[in-house]
Scaffold this active site. Sequence first.
Site, PDB file in Angstrom:
ATOM      1  N   ASP A  87      46.855  68.485  34.034  1.00 13.68           N
ATOM      2  CA  ASP A  87      45.489  67.971  34.142  1.00 13.68           C
ATOM      3  C   ASP A  87      45.204  67.027  32.975  1.00 13.68           C
ATOM      4  O   ASP A  87      45.753  67.157  31.892  1.00 13.68           O
ATOM      5  CB  ASP A  87      44.463  69.096  34.223  1.00 13.68           C
ATOM      6  CG  ASP A  87      44.823  70.296  33.364  1.00 13.68           C
ATOM      7  OD1 ASP A  87      45.738  70.191  32.523  1.00 13.68           O
ATOM      8  OD2 ASP A  87      44.197  71.349  33.529  1.00 13.68           O
ATOM      9  N   GLU A 157      38.165  70.316  34.706  1.00 16.12           N
ATOM     10  CA  GLU A 157      37.047  70.982  34.047  1.00 16.12           C
ATOM     11  C   GLU A 157      35.824  71.105  34.955  1.00 16.12           C
ATOM     12  O   GLU A 157      34.994  71.989  34.760  1.00 16.12           O
ATOM     13  CB  GLU A 157      36.661  70.235  32.761  1.00 16.12           C
ATOM     14  CG  GLU A 157      37.741  70.203  31.688  1.00 16.12           C
ATOM     15  CD  GLU A 157      38.024  71.572  31.095  1.00 16.12           C
ATOM     16  OE1 GLU A 157      37.341  72.542  31.467  1.00 16.12           O
ATOM     17  OE2 GLU A 157      38.940  71.667  30.257  1.00 16.12           O
TER      18      GLU A 157
END
Length: 425
Positions: A87, A157
Amino acid sequence: MRKQTQSAQERFQSVLAGLDNVYHDVESLYLYLHQNPELSMQEHETATKVADWLRQAGYDVTTGVGKTGVVGLLRNGQGPTVMLRGDMDALPIKEKTNLPYASKKVVTNSEGEEVPVMHACGHDLHTSCLVGTASLLQQSLHAWRGTVMIVAQPGEETMTGAKEMLKDGLFTRFPRPDVAIAQHTNPLPVGTIGYHIGDTMTSVVNMKITIFGKGGHGSRPQNCVDPVLIAAAIVMRLQTIVAREVPPNDTAIITVGSIHSGTSYNIIPDTATLQLTVRAYTKEIREHILEAIRRIVKAEAEASHASKEPDIEIVEFGETLHNDREPLERIVEALKPFFGEQHVMETPPMEASEDFSFFGHVPDGAGIPSAYYFLGVTNKQLYAEKGIDNVPEPHSPYYAPDREPALKAGVQALTVAALAMLGAP
């Protein structure tokens, strides 16, 4: 469980021997990403860096997958397709590590606000190790067979990136992987691997609740409906859900992270806004909590004669992260000779959440066998020298991996994990 043979260990070691050749570039990328973090779904520079790296390494690269995601494919004969995911996004936190390469970035978020940004969750390390592993595998085609699928994912997130990539055809435009692998930094000692088979991280529901009152002068509350008072009652009452409605053996968490209301000490405002997060492992417990939240919020508002029914919005949702036994056990057995059995340990499940879950075997997932483990990256002594007694966890403004050993361990672990699932020559 498949036991790793000596020949496999030697083959894996021959691939890792190339780490010194790529480490300088991996570290340079890490330093750049740490100083130039980007918020969720805004990872344009990061994605460009990843795409350029993968192209130079000989991968077939596609950009803009799920808005800012990057997919790189390297085919090397017949064999499994192994997806490696990293990520890319950072957090709206002001960095306080005092590192010489600390982030000083301030950017505009999706709501038009100026916010500081920091890689407080280690995604800069994830991305750097991802492309470092991609290079090692490309330089060692003799050691494996199959297809490596590199996925640089945006928006973890905010629990949006995995879903956006899936919606954009991640497993239809590209080969459907036989396994998906990811690693995440953790405040374990650097060079330690933590893992858990089965449900490893909770599902998450992030909610926004708006209470509607009737504003007026703070000296005349009898002529108003105070939304701050209603919000305070809701905050206290929500904690009774876990205490009185959830069985003691089931994990459940309700945290109100913010309350926003009013502009001055002597004005009763019209509205109050709560932001809260709900964590649970099972769908049944999660749905029960959400129903209870709606019931309590509406009842408290009605009891106080709110001007209208509250607005209850689910902003973000992430499924429970489930680790499949067969791939994770194979990876764990492969990691032990390189990190030492005492440094590869089973850890308890966590109440944090991850949108990597949407790739796996969960109700809303894509059904790909998944293996997700934790990479220890911290050095307690370094924090002690700065007067910090407790090692900070992710999302802390003081969170800082021990750079060189953490980067090397991350590349080594992800490379070994990939080789454990790829075919042998």
